[in-house]
Design a protein around this motif. Structure first.
Motif, PDB file in Angstrom:
ATOM      1  N   PHE A  58      52.237 -37.425  20.440  1.00  0.00           N
ATOM      2  CA  PHE A  58      52.256 -36.219  19.610  1.00  0.00           C
ATOM      3  C   PHE A  58      53.418 -35.289  19.957  1.00  0.00           C
ATOM      4  O   PHE A  58      53.759 -34.405  19.181  1.00  0.00           O
ATOM      5  CB  PHE A  58      50.928 -35.457  19.735  1.00  0.00           C
ATOM      6  N   ASP A  59      54.026 -35.474  21.129  1.00  0.00           N
ATOM      7  CA  ASP A  59      55.158 -34.640  21.541  1.00  0.00           C
ATOM      8  C   ASP A  59      56.506 -35.214  21.114  1.00  0.00           C
ATOM      9  O   ASP A  59      57.553 -34.702  21.501  1.00  0.00           O
ATOM     10  CB  ASP A  59      55.136 -34.448  23.067  1.00  0.00           C
ATOM     11  N   THR A  60      56.503 -36.260  20.302  1.00  0.00           N
ATOM     12  CA  THR A  60      57.739 -36.879  19.822  1.00  0.00           C
ATOM     13  C   THR A  60      58.324 -36.060  18.677  1.00  0.00           C
ATOM     14  O   THR A  60      57.620 -35.754  17.708  1.00  0.00           O
ATOM     15  CB  THR A  60      57.466 -38.313  19.318  1.00  0.00           C
ATOM     16  N   PRO A  61      59.624 -35.726  18.767  1.00  0.00           N
ATOM     17  CA  PRO A  61      60.266 -35.072  17.620  1.00  0.00           C
ATOM     18  C   PRO A  61      60.305 -36.048  16.433  1.00  0.00           C
ATOM     19  O   PRO A  61      60.569 -37.235  16.606  1.00  0.00           O
ATOM     20  CB  PRO A  61      61.691 -34.789  18.116  1.00  0.00           C
ATOM     21  N   VAL A  62      60.026 -35.524  15.246  1.00  0.00           N
ATOM     22  CA  VAL A  62      59.985 -36.383  14.055  1.00  0.00           C
ATOM     23  C   VAL A  62      61.282 -36.344  13.264  1.00  0.00           C
ATOM     24  O   VAL A  62      61.424 -37.072  12.282  1.00  0.00           O
ATOM     25  CB  VAL A  62      58.791 -36.026  13.131  1.00  0.00           C
ATOM     26  N   GLY A  63      62.235 -35.523  13.687  1.00  0.00           N
ATOM     27  CA  GLY A  63      63.522 -35.447  12.995  1.00  0.00           C
ATOM     28  C   GLY A  63      63.454 -34.559  11.770  1.00  0.00           C
ATOM     29  O   GLY A  63      62.369 -34.204  11.293  1.00  0.00           O
ATOM     30  N   GLU A  64      64.614 -34.198  11.281  1.00  0.00           N
ATOM     31  CA  GLU A  64      64.697 -33.364  10.090  1.00  0.00           C
ATOM     32  C   GLU A  64      64.030 -34.066   8.914  1.00  0.00           C
ATOM     33  O   GLU A  64      64.313 -35.233   8.652  1.00  0.00           O
ATOM     34  CB  GLU A  64      66.176 -33.072   9.771  1.00  0.00           C
ATOM     35  N   ARG A  65      63.121 -33.384   8.247  1.00  0.00           N
ATOM     36  CA  ARG A  65      62.356 -33.908   7.102  1.00  0.00           C
ATOM     37  C   ARG A  65      61.521 -35.139   7.475  1.00  0.00           C
ATOM     38  O   ARG A  65      61.206 -35.958   6.637  1.00  0.00           O
ATOM     39  CB  ARG A  65      63.278 -34.207   5.914  1.00  0.00           C
ATOM     40  N   GLY A  66      61.212 -35.291   8.778  1.00  0.00           N
ATOM     41  CA  GLY A  66      60.386 -36.412   9.214  1.00  0.00           C
ATOM     42  C   GLY A  66      61.114 -37.735   9.163  1.00  0.00           C
ATOM     43  O   GLY A  66      60.499 -38.780   8.940  1.00  0.00           O
ATOM     44  N   ALA A  67      62.433 -37.717   9.396  1.00  0.00           N
ATOM     45  CA  ALA A  67      63.278 -38.901   9.229  1.00  0.00           C
ATOM     46  C   ALA A  67      62.849 -40.094  10.076  1.00  0.00           C
ATOM     47  O   ALA A  67      63.121 -41.235   9.720  1.00  0.00           O
ATOM     48  CB  ALA A  67      64.737 -38.550   9.534  1.00  0.00           C
ATOM     49  N   THR A  68      62.162 -39.852  11.186  1.00  0.00           N
ATOM     50  CA  THR A  68      61.767 -40.968  12.055  1.00  0.00           C
ATOM     51  C   THR A  68      60.458 -41.616  11.610  1.00  0.00           C
ATOM     52  O   THR A  68      60.036 -42.605  12.213  1.00  0.00           O
ATOM     53  CB  THR A  68      61.620 -40.505  13.514  1.00  0.00           C
ATOM     54  N   LEU A  69      59.839 -41.070  10.574  1.00  0.00           N
ATOM     55  CA  LEU A  69      58.557 -41.595  10.098  1.00  0.00           C
ATOM     56  C   LEU A  69      58.728 -42.247   8.726  1.00  0.00           C
ATOM     57  O   LEU A  69      59.598 -41.864   7.945  1.00  0.00           O
ATOM     58  CB  LEU A  69      57.521 -40.466   9.996  1.00  0.00           C
ATOM     59  N   SER A  70      57.856 -43.195   8.420  1.00  0.00           N
ATOM     60  CA  SER A  70      57.855 -43.809   7.089  1.00  0.00           C
ATOM     61  C   SER A  70      57.238 -42.826   6.087  1.00  0.00           C
ATOM     62  O   SER A  70      56.611 -41.836   6.470  1.00  0.00           O
ATOM     63  CB  SER A  70      57.032 -45.102   7.111  1.00  0.00           C
ATOM     64  N   GLY A  71      57.382 -43.140   4.815  1.00  0.00           N
ATOM     65  CA  GLY A  71      56.779 -42.302   3.775  1.00  0.00           C
ATOM     66  C   GLY A  71      55.273 -42.210   3.921  1.00  0.00           C
ATOM     67  O   GLY A  71      54.679 -41.141   3.758  1.00  0.00           O
ATOM     68  N   GLY A  72      54.629 -43.325   4.251  1.00  0.00           N
ATOM     69  CA  GLY A  72      53.182 -43.324   4.445  1.00  0.00           C
ATOM     70  C   GLY A  72      52.772 -42.498   5.646  1.00  0.00           C
ATOM     71  O   GLY A  72      51.764 -41.779   5.610  1.00  0.00           O
ATOM     72  N   GLN A  73      53.545 -42.563   6.726  1.00  0.00           N
ATOM     73  CA  GLN A  73      53.244 -41.764   7.916  1.00  0.00           C
ATOM     74  C   GLN A  73      53.417 -40.277   7.618  1.00  0.00           C
ATOM     75  O   GLN A  73      52.596 -39.453   8.034  1.00  0.00           O
ATOM     76  CB  GLN A  73      54.142 -42.187   9.079  1.00  0.00           C
ATOM     77  N   ARG A  74      54.460 -39.940   6.888  1.00  0.00           N
ATOM     78  CA  ARG A  74      54.662 -38.530   6.513  1.00  0.00           C
ATOM     79  C   ARG A  74      53.499 -38.038   5.654  1.00  0.00           C
ATOM     80  O   ARG A  74      53.027 -36.910   5.807  1.00  0.00           O
ATOM     81  CB  ARG A  74      55.995 -38.352   5.781  1.00  0.00           C
ATOM     82  N   ALA A  75      53.012 -38.890   4.743  1.00  0.00           N
ATOM     83  CA  ALA A  75      51.870 -38.512   3.897  1.00  0.00           C
ATOM     84  C   ALA A  75      50.640 -38.241   4.754  1.00  0.00           C
ATOM     85  O   ALA A  75      49.897 -37.287   4.508  1.00  0.00           O
ATOM     86  CB  ALA A  75      51.576 -39.613   2.881  1.00  0.00           C
ATOM     87  N   ARG A  76      50.406 -39.073   5.758  1.00  0.00           N
ATOM     88  CA  ARG A  76      49.261 -38.871   6.653  1.00  0.00           C
ATOM     89  C   ARG A  76      49.376 -37.547   7.403  1.00  0.00           C
ATOM     90  O   ARG A  76      48.395 -36.817   7.545  1.00  0.00           O
ATOM     91  CB  ARG A  76      49.139 -40.033   7.635  1.00  0.00           C
ATOM     92  N   VAL A  77      50.581 -37.238   7.881  1.00  0.00           N
ATOM     93  CA  VAL A  77      50.799 -35.983   8.606  1.00  0.00           C
ATOM     94  C   VAL A  77      50.574 -34.795   7.687  1.00  0.00           C
ATOM     95  O   VAL A  77      49.903 -33.825   8.056  1.00  0.00           O
ATOM     96  CB  VAL A  77      52.211 -35.937   9.244  1.00  0.00           C
ATOM     97  N   ALA A  78      51.111 -34.849   6.481  1.00  0.00           N
ATOM     98  CA  ALA A  78      50.945 -33.740   5.531  1.00  0.00           C
ATOM     99  C   ALA A  78      49.482 -33.537   5.169  1.00  0.00           C
ATOM    100  O   ALA A  78      49.012 -32.404   5.060  1.00  0.00           O
ATOM    101  CB  ALA A  78      51.780 -33.996   4.283  1.00  0.00           C
ATOM    102  N   LEU A  79      48.756 -34.622   4.977  1.00  0.00           N
ATOM    103  CA  LEU A  79      47.334 -34.507   4.655  1.00  0.00           C
ATOM    104  C   LEU A  79      46.565 -33.932   5.839  1.00  0.00           C
ATOM    105  O   LEU A  79      45.710 -33.053   5.669  1.00  0.00           O
ATOM    106  CB  LEU A  79      46.767 -35.869   4.253  1.00  0.00           C
ATOM    107  N   ALA A  80      46.872 -34.399   7.040  1.00  0.00           N
ATOM    108  CA  ALA A  80      46.204 -33.863   8.240  1.00  0.00           C
ATOM    109  C   ALA A  80      46.487 -32.372   8.378  1.00  0.00           C
ATOM    110  O   ALA A  80      45.591 -31.580   8.683  1.00  0.00           O
ATOM    111  CB  ALA A  80      46.668 -34.628   9.478  1.00  0.00           C
ATOM    112  N   ARG A  81      47.722 -31.976   8.137  1.00  0.00           N
ATOM    113  CA  ARG A  81      48.095 -30.561   8.222  1.00  0.00           C
ATOM    114  C   ARG A  81      47.275 -29.741   7.224  1.00  0.00           C
ATOM    115  O   ARG A  81      46.772 -28.669   7.542  1.00  0.00           O
ATOM    116  CB  ARG A  81      49.595 -30.426   7.950  1.00  0.00           C
ATOM    117  N   ALA A  82      47.126 -30.255   6.012  1.00  0.00           N
ATOM    118  CA  ALA A  82      46.352 -29.542   4.990  1.00  0.00           C
ATOM    119  C   ALA A  82      44.878 -29.445   5.388  1.00  0.00           C
ATOM    120  O   ALA A  82      44.264 -28.392   5.251  1.00  0.00           O
ATOM    121  CB  ALA A  82      46.490 -30.238   3.646  1.00  0.00           C
ATOM    122  N   LEU A  83      44.311 -30.537   5.883  1.00  0.00           N
ATOM    123  CA  LEU A  83      42.897 -30.528   6.274  1.00  0.00           C
ATOM    124  C   LEU A  83      42.644 -29.619   7.471  1.00  0.00           C
ATOM    125  O   LEU A  83      41.580 -29.014   7.583  1.00  0.00           O
ATOM    126  CB  LEU A  83      42.415 -31.943   6.581  1.00  0.00           C
TER     127      LEU A  83
END
Length: 182
Positions: A58-83
């Motif tokens: 969880f302490d890993t930087p994800v890069g600008e606009r989440g560049a180090t994550l896939s689209g699906g991973q970014r979607a999971r993060v955004a949904l978790a943030r909303a919940l």
């Protein structure tokens, strides 16, 4: 206006992440969330699995606009943030478009777990996603042209049935990945 913002969370198809760690991106939804609440939402949305695959979790930087994550991973993060913000109304606008069918189904099960305390409005064009809805409204030109349950609408052989038949037809070409008119 503040009450409305606190009550409604919107997660779109393009999940905006910011330069910072995975935890910092999750906390944008609720800066004062407890570690237990953050962990619970991360498990619900599968973000814990994403973190497990990262060098510093969880302490890993994800890069600008989440560049180090896939689209699906970014979607999971955004949904978790909303919940994490505990919305009374959750609007998902093609949120699972970057997920495969399995990931889409996993998130649907996770969302069902907390659905008693919130209303969820899902905007989608994937039949499996639409089928899970309690009520479906089909829009054309910004107007509701058909409304009901999946079974009712399929039996009616109306706009919903024609929409999905058109997307599956051989002459639809690349339309299969395009969103239908809303």
């Amino acid at each position: 206006e503040d009450d409305l913002r606190a009550a409604v969370s919107v997660v779109g198809q393009e999940a905006p992440l910011f330069h910072g760690t995975l935890t910092e991106n999750l906390r944008l939804g609720a800066p004062d969330a407890t570690p237990d609440a953050l962990g619970a939402v991360a498990r619900i949305c599968g973000v814990d699995t994403v973190a497990d695959a990262l060098p510093d979790g969880f302490d890993t930087p994800v890069g600008e606009r989440g560049a180090t994550l896939s689209g699906g991973q970014r979607a999971r993060v955004a949904l978790a943030r909303a919940l994490l913000s505990g919305p009374r109304v959750l609007v998902l606008d093609e949120t699972t478009a970057h997920l495969d069918h399995r990931g889409d189904a996993e998130l649907a099960r996770a969302l069902a777990a907390g659905s008693a305390t919130r209303a969820t409005l899902v905007i989608a064009h994937r039949p499996a996603t639409v089928r899970r809805a309690d009520r479906i409204a089909v829009l054309d030109g910004g107007r509701i042209v058909e409304e009901g349950t999946w079974d009712e609408l399929i039996r009616a052989d109306g706009p919903l049935t024609r929409l999905f038949a058109h997307e599956r037809s051989p002459d639809a070409g690349l339309r299969e990945s395009a969103a239908p008119p809303r």
